[in-house]
Motif scaffolding. Sequence first.
Motif, PDB file in Angstrom:
ATOM      1  N   LEU A  98       0.821  -1.211   0.000  1.00  0.00           N
ATOM      2  CA  LEU A  98       0.000   0.000   0.000  1.00  0.00           C
ATOM      3  C   LEU A  98       0.857   1.264   0.000  1.00  0.00           C
ATOM      4  O   LEU A  98       0.508   2.266  -0.637  1.00  0.00           O
ATOM      5  CB  LEU A  98      -0.955  -0.006   1.192  1.00  0.00           C
ATOM      6  CG  LEU A  98      -2.109  -1.012   1.088  1.00  0.00           C
ATOM      7  CD1 LEU A  98      -2.846  -1.116   2.415  1.00  0.00           C
ATOM      8  CD2 LEU A  98      -3.049  -0.644  -0.034  1.00  0.00           C
ATOM      9  N   THR A  99       1.992   1.227   0.693  1.00  0.00           N
ATOM     10  CA  THR A  99       2.895   2.372   0.715  1.00  0.00           C
ATOM     11  C   THR A  99       3.436   2.651  -0.681  1.00  0.00           C
ATOM     12  O   THR A  99       3.449   3.803  -1.134  1.00  0.00           O
ATOM     13  CB  THR A  99       4.055   2.126   1.698  1.00  0.00           C
ATOM     14  OG1 THR A  99       3.510   1.943   3.008  1.00  0.00           O
ATOM     15  CG2 THR A  99       5.035   3.286   1.714  1.00  0.00           C
ATOM     16  N   GLY A 103       2.485   5.899  -2.933  1.00  0.00           N
ATOM     17  CA  GLY A 103       3.586   6.747  -3.378  1.00  0.00           C
ATOM     18  C   GLY A 103       3.559   7.039  -4.865  1.00  0.00           C
ATOM     19  O   GLY A 103       4.123   8.029  -5.322  1.00  0.00           O
ATOM     20  N   GLY A 104       2.880   6.210  -5.630  1.00  0.00           N
ATOM     21  CA  GLY A 104       2.792   6.395  -7.072  1.00  0.00           C
ATOM     22  C   GLY A 104       1.580   7.187  -7.525  1.00  0.00           C
ATOM     23  O   GLY A 104       1.402   7.425  -8.718  1.00  0.00           O
ATOM     24  N   LEU A 105       0.733   7.600  -6.589  1.00  0.00           N
ATOM     25  CA  LEU A 105      -0.476   8.347  -6.946  1.00  0.00           C
ATOM     26  C   LEU A 105      -0.155   9.812  -7.215  1.00  0.00           C
ATOM     27  O   LEU A 105       0.730  10.386  -6.589  1.00  0.00           O
ATOM     28  CB  LEU A 105      -1.499   8.263  -5.809  1.00  0.00           C
ATOM     29  CG  LEU A 105      -2.074   6.882  -5.485  1.00  0.00           C
ATOM     30  CD1 LEU A 105      -2.990   6.965  -4.278  1.00  0.00           C
ATOM     31  CD2 LEU A 105      -2.807   6.308  -6.682  1.00  0.00           C
ATOM     32  N   SER A 106      -0.928  10.387  -8.120  1.00  0.00           N
ATOM     33  CA  SER A 106      -0.801  11.830  -8.360  1.00  0.00           C
ATOM     34  C   SER A 106      -1.458  12.571  -7.202  1.00  0.00           C
ATOM     35  O   SER A 106      -2.158  11.970  -6.376  1.00  0.00           O
ATOM     36  CB  SER A 106      -1.507  12.209  -9.668  1.00  0.00           C
ATOM     37  OG  SER A 106      -2.917  12.056  -9.514  1.00  0.00           O
ATOM     38  N   ALA A 107      -1.259  13.880  -7.150  1.00  0.00           N
ATOM     39  CA  ALA A 107      -1.875  14.697  -6.090  1.00  0.00           C
ATOM     40  C   ALA A 107      -3.397  14.589  -6.155  1.00  0.00           C
ATOM     41  O   ALA A 107      -4.071  14.471  -5.121  1.00  0.00           O
ATOM     42  CB  ALA A 107      -1.434  16.149  -6.224  1.00  0.00           C
ATOM     43  N   GLU A 108      -3.958  14.588  -7.362  1.00  0.00           N
ATOM     44  CA  GLU A 108      -5.408  14.483  -7.520  1.00  0.00           C
ATOM     45  C   GLU A 108      -5.921  13.117  -7.056  1.00  0.00           C
ATOM     46  O   GLU A 108      -6.947  13.020  -6.386  1.00  0.00           O
ATOM     47  CB  GLU A 108      -5.813  14.720  -8.984  1.00  0.00           C
ATOM     48  CG  GLU A 108      -5.554  16.120  -9.487  1.00  0.00           C
ATOM     49  CD  GLU A 108      -4.089  16.338  -9.916  1.00  0.00           C
ATOM     50  OE1 GLU A 108      -3.354  15.351 -10.167  1.00  0.00           O
ATOM     51  OE2 GLU A 108      -3.683  17.516  -9.968  1.00  0.00           O
ATOM     52  N   LEU A 112      -8.450  12.323  -3.924  1.00  0.00           N
ATOM     53  CA  LEU A 112      -9.658  11.520  -4.114  1.00  0.00           C
ATOM     54  C   LEU A 112      -9.684  10.337  -3.155  1.00  0.00           C
ATOM     55  O   LEU A 112     -10.705  10.052  -2.525  1.00  0.00           O
ATOM     56  CB  LEU A 112      -9.747  11.034  -5.554  1.00  0.00           C
ATOM     57  CG  LEU A 112     -10.895  10.080  -5.880  1.00  0.00           C
ATOM     58  CD1 LEU A 112     -12.250  10.742  -5.583  1.00  0.00           C
ATOM     59  CD2 LEU A 112     -10.816   9.625  -7.325  1.00  0.00           C
ATOM     60  N   LEU A 113      -8.554   9.662  -3.004  1.00  0.00           N
ATOM     61  CA  LEU A 113      -8.482   8.518  -2.102  1.00  0.00           C
ATOM     62  C   LEU A 113      -8.753   8.939  -0.660  1.00  0.00           C
ATOM     63  O   LEU A 113      -9.503   8.281   0.061  1.00  0.00           O
ATOM     64  CB  LEU A 113      -7.114   7.834  -2.213  1.00  0.00           C
ATOM     65  CG  LEU A 113      -6.925   6.558  -1.406  1.00  0.00           C
ATOM     66  CD1 LEU A 113      -7.977   5.513  -1.748  1.00  0.00           C
ATOM     67  CD2 LEU A 113      -5.535   5.998  -1.641  1.00  0.00           C
TER      68      LEU A 113
END
Length: 131
Positions: A98-99, A103-108, A112-113
């Motif tokens: 999960l980390t 870490g690979g998610l964009s700011a948007e 949202l998450l």
Amino acid sequence: MASRGQSRGRGDLEQQVFAALAAGGGPMTTSEVRDALGGQLAYTTVMTVLARMQAKGLATRTRAGRSYAYSAVVDAAEVTAHQIHRLLDSRGDRAAVLTRFAGGLSAEESALLLELLADSDSDSEAEAERP
């Protein structure tokens, strides 16, 4: 459908079973799926395909007497979510997976998450407070 002696392409049978489930209009037993496919396949073949589809998140199953009835999962988001859960369950260190994912998610995507998690927490609390 391929006749005896002809080989099917990889995934062809799974696609045919999925189409039969989706067209069935409700949960179907292995026998019903087999009949919808023309009755040529062995019961155990259809049962194996259905079990594999359920494990992949492409179908759901519910008890129907001593057997199961299967339904196609037609929502792509639900299939993807189930696959993510399966991957998390198959790894020893969920926190590490999960980390790396987060870490690979964009700011948007991160925003949202966080919003979805907050909504989920609110729903869980409201449900726990119901009499």
